[in-house]
Design a protein around this motif. Structure first.
Motif, PDB file in Angstrom:
ATOM      1  N   LEU A  97      56.923-106.587-105.573  1.00  0.00           N
ATOM      2  CA  LEU A  97      56.366-105.758-104.497  1.00  0.00           C
ATOM      3  C   LEU A  97      56.606-106.409-103.144  1.00  0.00           C
ATOM      4  O   LEU A  97      56.945-105.727-102.163  1.00  0.00           O
ATOM      5  CB  LEU A  97      54.877-105.524-104.734  1.00  0.00           C
ATOM      6  N   MET A  98      56.453-107.725-103.051  1.00  0.00           N
ATOM      7  CA  MET A  98      56.731-108.426-101.803  1.00  0.00           C
ATOM      8  C   MET A  98      58.176-108.182-101.364  1.00  0.00           C
ATOM      9  O   MET A  98      58.443-107.885-100.186  1.00  0.00           O
ATOM     10  CB  MET A  98      56.490-109.928-101.978  1.00  0.00           C
ATOM     11  N   LEU A  99      59.119-108.267-102.308  1.00  0.00           N
ATOM     12  CA  LEU A  99      60.529-108.049-101.976  1.00  0.00           C
ATOM     13  C   LEU A  99      60.769-106.598-101.573  1.00  0.00           C
ATOM     14  O   LEU A  99      61.583-106.319-100.685  1.00  0.00           O
ATOM     15  CB  LEU A  99      61.414-108.414-103.166  1.00  0.00           C
ATOM     16  N   ALA A 100      60.073-105.670-102.212  1.00  0.00           N
ATOM     17  CA  ALA A 100      60.226-104.264-101.854  1.00  0.00           C
ATOM     18  C   ALA A 100      59.757-104.002-100.428  1.00  0.00           C
ATOM     19  O   ALA A 100      60.306-103.139 -99.732  1.00  0.00           O
ATOM     20  CB  ALA A 100      59.450-103.382-102.833  1.00  0.00           C
ATOM     21  N   ILE A 101      58.761-104.755 -99.971  1.00  0.00           N
ATOM     22  CA  ILE A 101      58.240-104.585 -98.610  1.00  0.00           C
ATOM     23  C   ILE A 101      59.117-105.306 -97.590  1.00  0.00           C
ATOM     24  O   ILE A 101      59.462-104.752 -96.532  1.00  0.00           O
ATOM     25  CB  ILE A 101      56.792-105.112 -98.510  1.00  0.00           C
ATOM     26  N   LEU A 102      59.490-106.549 -97.889  1.00  0.00           N
ATOM     27  CA  LEU A 102      60.173-107.389 -96.902  1.00  0.00           C
ATOM     28  C   LEU A 102      61.696-107.295 -96.942  1.00  0.00           C
ATOM     29  O   LEU A 102      62.366-107.709 -96.001  1.00  0.00           O
ATOM     30  CB  LEU A 102      59.759-108.855 -97.088  1.00  0.00           C
ATOM     31  N   GLY A 103      62.254-106.798 -98.032  1.00  0.00           N
ATOM     32  CA  GLY A 103      63.699-106.670 -98.112  1.00  0.00           C
ATOM     33  C   GLY A 103      64.364-107.910 -98.678  1.00  0.00           C
ATOM     34  O   GLY A 103      63.712-108.773 -99.269  1.00  0.00           O
ATOM     35  N   PRO A 104      65.673-108.031 -98.511  1.00  0.00           N
ATOM     36  CA  PRO A 104      66.442-109.093 -99.163  1.00  0.00           C
ATOM     37  C   PRO A 104      65.973-110.495 -98.779  1.00  0.00           C
ATOM     38  O   PRO A 104      65.752-110.792 -97.609  1.00  0.00           O
ATOM     39  CB  PRO A 104      67.871-108.847 -98.676  1.00  0.00           C
ATOM     40  N   TRP A 105      65.841-111.358 -99.794  1.00  0.00           N
ATOM     41  CA  TRP A 105      65.505-112.754 -99.543  1.00  0.00           C
ATOM     42  C   TRP A 105      66.790-113.541 -99.316  1.00  0.00           C
ATOM     43  O   TRP A 105      67.875-113.150 -99.759  1.00  0.00           O
ATOM     44  CB  TRP A 105      64.697-113.340-100.694  1.00  0.00           C
ATOM     45  N   ALA A 106      66.675-114.661 -98.609  1.00  0.00           N
ATOM     46  CA  ALA A 106      67.853-115.446 -98.251  1.00  0.00           C
ATOM     47  C   ALA A 106      67.883-116.820 -98.907  1.00  0.00           C
ATOM     48  O   ALA A 106      68.948-117.313 -99.287  1.00  0.00           O
ATOM     49  CB  ALA A 106      67.928-115.608 -96.727  1.00  0.00           C
ATOM     50  N   ARG A 133      49.582-110.713 -98.821  1.00  0.00           N
ATOM     51  CA  ARG A 133      49.237-110.590 -97.404  1.00  0.00           C
ATOM     52  C   ARG A 133      50.528-110.590 -96.607  1.00  0.00           C
ATOM     53  O   ARG A 133      51.415-111.428 -96.830  1.00  0.00           O
ATOM     54  CB  ARG A 133      48.344-111.744 -96.963  1.00  0.00           C
ATOM     55  N   PHE A 134      50.634-109.631 -95.676  1.00  0.00           N
ATOM     56  CA  PHE A 134      51.802-109.522 -94.802  1.00  0.00           C
ATOM     57  C   PHE A 134      51.329-109.590 -93.357  1.00  0.00           C
ATOM     58  O   PHE A 134      50.503-108.769 -92.927  1.00  0.00           O
ATOM     59  CB  PHE A 134      52.527-108.190 -95.029  1.00  0.00           C
ATOM     60  N   ASP A 135      51.840-110.548 -92.618  1.00  0.00           N
ATOM     61  CA  ASP A 135      51.538-110.663 -91.194  1.00  0.00           C
ATOM     62  C   ASP A 135      52.742-110.194 -90.390  1.00  0.00           C
ATOM     63  O   ASP A 135      53.808-110.825 -90.419  1.00  0.00           O
ATOM     64  CB  ASP A 135      51.205-112.111 -90.834  1.00  0.00           C
ATOM     65  N   PHE A 136      52.558-109.084 -89.686  1.00  0.00           N
ATOM     66  CA  PHE A 136      53.589-108.541 -88.820  1.00  0.00           C
ATOM     67  C   PHE A 136      53.271-108.897 -87.373  1.00  0.00           C
ATOM     68  O   PHE A 136      52.217-109.467 -87.083  1.00  0.00           O
ATOM     69  CB  PHE A 136      53.672-107.021 -88.990  1.00  0.00           C
ATOM     70  N   ALA A 147      56.891 -99.657 -86.938  1.00  0.00           N
ATOM     71  CA  ALA A 147      55.616 -99.428 -86.257  1.00  0.00           C
ATOM     72  C   ALA A 147      54.743-100.675 -86.188  1.00  0.00           C
ATOM     73  O   ALA A 147      53.902-100.799 -85.292  1.00  0.00           O
ATOM     74  CB  ALA A 147      54.845 -98.299 -86.955  1.00  0.00           C
ATOM     75  N   LEU A 148      54.927-101.608 -87.131  1.00  0.00           N
ATOM     76  CA  LEU A 148      54.094-102.812 -87.171  1.00  0.00           C
ATOM     77  C   LEU A 148      54.777-104.012 -86.538  1.00  0.00           C
ATOM     78  O   LEU A 148      54.209-105.111 -86.506  1.00  0.00           O
ATOM     79  CB  LEU A 148      53.724-103.147 -88.620  1.00  0.00           C
ATOM     80  N   GLY A 149      55.971-103.822 -86.008  1.00  0.00           N
ATOM     81  CA  GLY A 149      56.728-104.936 -85.455  1.00  0.00           C
ATOM     82  C   GLY A 149      57.434-105.724 -86.547  1.00  0.00           C
ATOM     83  O   GLY A 149      57.448-105.337 -87.716  1.00  0.00           O
ATOM     84  N   ARG A 150      58.011-106.842 -86.183  1.00  0.00           N
ATOM     85  CA  ARG A 150      58.761-107.659 -87.141  1.00  0.00           C
ATOM     86  C   ARG A 150      57.843-108.283 -88.187  1.00  0.00           C
ATOM     87  O   ARG A 150      56.738-108.724 -87.857  1.00  0.00           O
ATOM     88  CB  ARG A 150      59.514-108.780 -86.419  1.00  0.00           C
ATOM     89  N   PRO A 151      58.286-108.363 -89.437  1.00  0.00           N
ATOM     90  CA  PRO A 151      57.527-109.138 -90.424  1.00  0.00           C
ATOM     91  C   PRO A 151      57.693-110.620 -90.137  1.00  0.00           C
ATOM     92  O   PRO A 151      58.804-111.094 -89.878  1.00  0.00           O
ATOM     93  CB  PRO A 151      58.186-108.744 -91.758  1.00  0.00           C
ATOM     94  N   LEU A 152      56.591-111.362 -90.170  1.00  0.00           N
ATOM     95  CA  LEU A 152      56.625-112.772 -89.783  1.00  0.00           C
ATOM     96  C   LEU A 152      56.307-113.702 -90.957  1.00  0.00           C
ATOM     97  O   LEU A 152      57.068-114.618 -91.251  1.00  0.00           O
ATOM     98  CB  LEU A 152      55.630-113.019 -88.648  1.00  0.00           C
ATOM     99  N   VAL A 153      55.149-113.472 -91.597  1.00  0.00           N
ATOM    100  CA  VAL A 153      54.662-114.376 -92.640  1.00  0.00           C
ATOM    101  C   VAL A 153      54.092-113.542 -93.787  1.00  0.00           C
ATOM    102  O   VAL A 153      53.474-112.500 -93.555  1.00  0.00           O
ATOM    103  CB  VAL A 153      53.549-115.306 -92.102  1.00  0.00           C
ATOM    104  N   ASN A 167      65.545-111.010 -92.722  1.00  0.00           N
ATOM    105  CA  ASN A 167      64.991-110.528 -91.448  1.00  0.00           C
ATOM    106  C   ASN A 167      64.206-111.597 -90.695  1.00  0.00           C
ATOM    107  O   ASN A 167      63.602-111.316 -89.667  1.00  0.00           O
ATOM    108  CB  ASN A 167      64.116-109.300 -91.685  1.00  0.00           C
ATOM    109  N   GLY A 168      64.211-112.843 -91.218  1.00  0.00           N
ATOM    110  CA  GLY A 168      63.535-113.943 -90.543  1.00  0.00           C
ATOM    111  C   GLY A 168      62.131-114.235 -91.030  1.00  0.00           C
ATOM    112  O   GLY A 168      61.549-115.259 -90.665  1.00  0.00           O
ATOM    113  N   ALA A 169      61.559-113.354 -91.852  1.00  0.00           N
ATOM    114  CA  ALA A 169      60.219-113.594 -92.389  1.00  0.00           C
ATOM    115  C   ALA A 169      60.238-114.788 -93.335  1.00  0.00           C
ATOM    116  O   ALA A 169      61.269-115.124 -93.930  1.00  0.00           O
ATOM    117  CB  ALA A 169      59.712-112.355 -93.114  1.00  0.00           C
ATOM    118  N   VAL A 170      59.080-115.436 -93.476  1.00  0.00           N
ATOM    119  CA  VAL A 170      58.917-116.532 -94.426  1.00  0.00           C
ATOM    120  C   VAL A 170      57.694-116.232 -95.297  1.00  0.00           C
ATOM    121  O   VAL A 170      56.771-115.544 -94.869  1.00  0.00           O
ATOM    122  CB  VAL A 170      58.752-117.896 -93.723  1.00  0.00           C
TER     123      VAL A 170
END
Length: 370
Positions: free
Chosen positions: A193-202, A249-252, A147-153, A229-232
């Motif tokens: 919590l950040m990892l729980a929101i954004l998913g696997p880190w690379a 802070r999560f910017d979608f 609903a919020l689009g892709r996670p970006l930053v 997922n491309g987020a940084v």
């Protein structure tokens, strides 16, 4: 109400400071769960603790307690270097273990717990209570739905202050006993919590420093993280910051969602900002506001719900390992001066067996235990 049709029976190993948060949470969840036993190497402390918790039985030894008590869940609240061995001991008796962070002092210890959980089928859980606040649970669902689009930053900051005398406790600030500095012992809650929101880190690129505190470990670390997922994201962990705060802070694509608190958040600590033209998204955010603090109570309540319904509780060893690996990668990147990819630390890599990898770049101010 329990997996056996009765009130869940809980015990606590280690009756120091954090054990009181567990006991308070258990008391608030009565009659669904009852604290029936405690054990501590300090008999006086154990007696005093039990007296404040309704007279739970007191044991000198965890093994004796496990043998004599019929338990559903054991809370491990001891110093970090004992966590992995106690968690295995509890799980092998068929009892759910709930372990304070960090679950283990190394990836090698964590991998053993993953194997024990798989072998026994008994959950070994880690305390990451900020995952269970109402707003965080809703944000995870919104992210999952797209609903919020892709996670970006993202920005993740644990900027705390601990004076020198905080480290007078023998196990604090020691690699072999605590596993690390604020990366392992303080900021881990926020970046979990950040990892729980954004998913696997690379991939992680990091630096760590000992700026001011009389420790063997770092007192500051900073990491740049890339996600599958491309987020940084940026991650900062500190115990030298006078104005203390915990901030995420999560910017979608279509909204910014952020929270600022210290040791626990409520809905009022969160802010939702839609991008211009997508103001309609605000209607999705916190439609049923909660004033409950993100705390041990939320996670323990969720564990009880899962056990009663026959589901597997969160956060098990596989998820907890991902968070611990992020900490290990932060140290490995900082001390080697190179980026570290997820899964790269394996086999006989020294950062698998110990978080400092045996290559701390500063001279210890205390004797380092080997």
């Amino acid at each position: 109400m329990s997996v056996n049709g009765h009130t869940l029976r809980a015990a606590i190993i280690g009756t120091g400071g954090i054990a009181h948060a567990h006991a308070d949470a258990l008391a608030s969840l009565a009659p669904r769960v009852e604290l029936v036993a405690v054990t501590d190497v300090d008999a006086t402390r154990a007696r005093e603790f039990a007296a404040t918790c309704g007279g739970a039985a007191i044991y000198d030894d965890a093994g004796d307690m496990l043998a004599r008590e019929k338990l559903d869940i054991v809370h491990i609240c001891t110093p970090p270097q004992t966590h992995a061995a106690l968690a295995e001991q509890v799980a092998r008796t068929g009892v759910v273990a709930l372990v304070e962070k960090p679950t283990a002092l190394s990836l090698a210890e964590m991998d053993r717990l993953v194997a024990v959980e798989a072998e026994t089928g008994v959950p070994i859980l880690t305390v990451f209570q900020h995952r269970f606040g109402a707003a965080a649970l809703e944000l995870r669902q919104l992210v999952k739905s797209g609903a919020l689009g892709r996670p970006l930053v993202a920005t993740c900051e644990t900027l705390w202050y601990r004076a020198d005398d905080y480290f007078d406790v023998p196990w604090r600030g020691r690699w072999a006993i605590e596993g690390g500095g604020p990366t392992m012992g303080h900021g881990i809650h926020q970046f979990d919590l950040m990892l729980a929101i954004l998913g696997p880190w690379a991939r992680v690129s990091a630096i760590a420093a000992r700026q001011a505190r009389p420790t063997d470990t770092e007192d500051v670390s900073l990491a740049l993280a890339e996600f599958e997922n491309g987020a940084v994201a940026t991650v900062v962990n500190s115990v030298v910051s006078a104005r203390e705060t915990s901030r995420l802070r999560f910017d979608f694509e279509w909204a910014t969602v952020e929270v600022e608190h210290l040791y626990g958040y409520r809905d009022a600590d969160w802010r939702f900002t839609a991008v211009p033209g997508r103001e309609d998204l605000a209607a999705l955010w916190r439609r049923e506001p909660s004033d409950e603090l993100s705390s041990h109570r939320g996670q323990i309540g969720a564990i009880i719900d899962a056990l009663v319904s026959g589901e597997t509780p969160a956060v098990g060893t596989v998820e907890a390992r991902r968070t611990l690996e992020f900490a290990a990668a932060t140290y490995a990147s900082a001390f080697r001066g190179i980026p570290v990819e997820a899964g790269q630390l394996s086999g006989d890599d020294p950062f698998v067996s110990r978080m400092d990898g045996g290559m701390v770049p500063w001279t210890p101010v205390k004797e380092v235990l080997v």
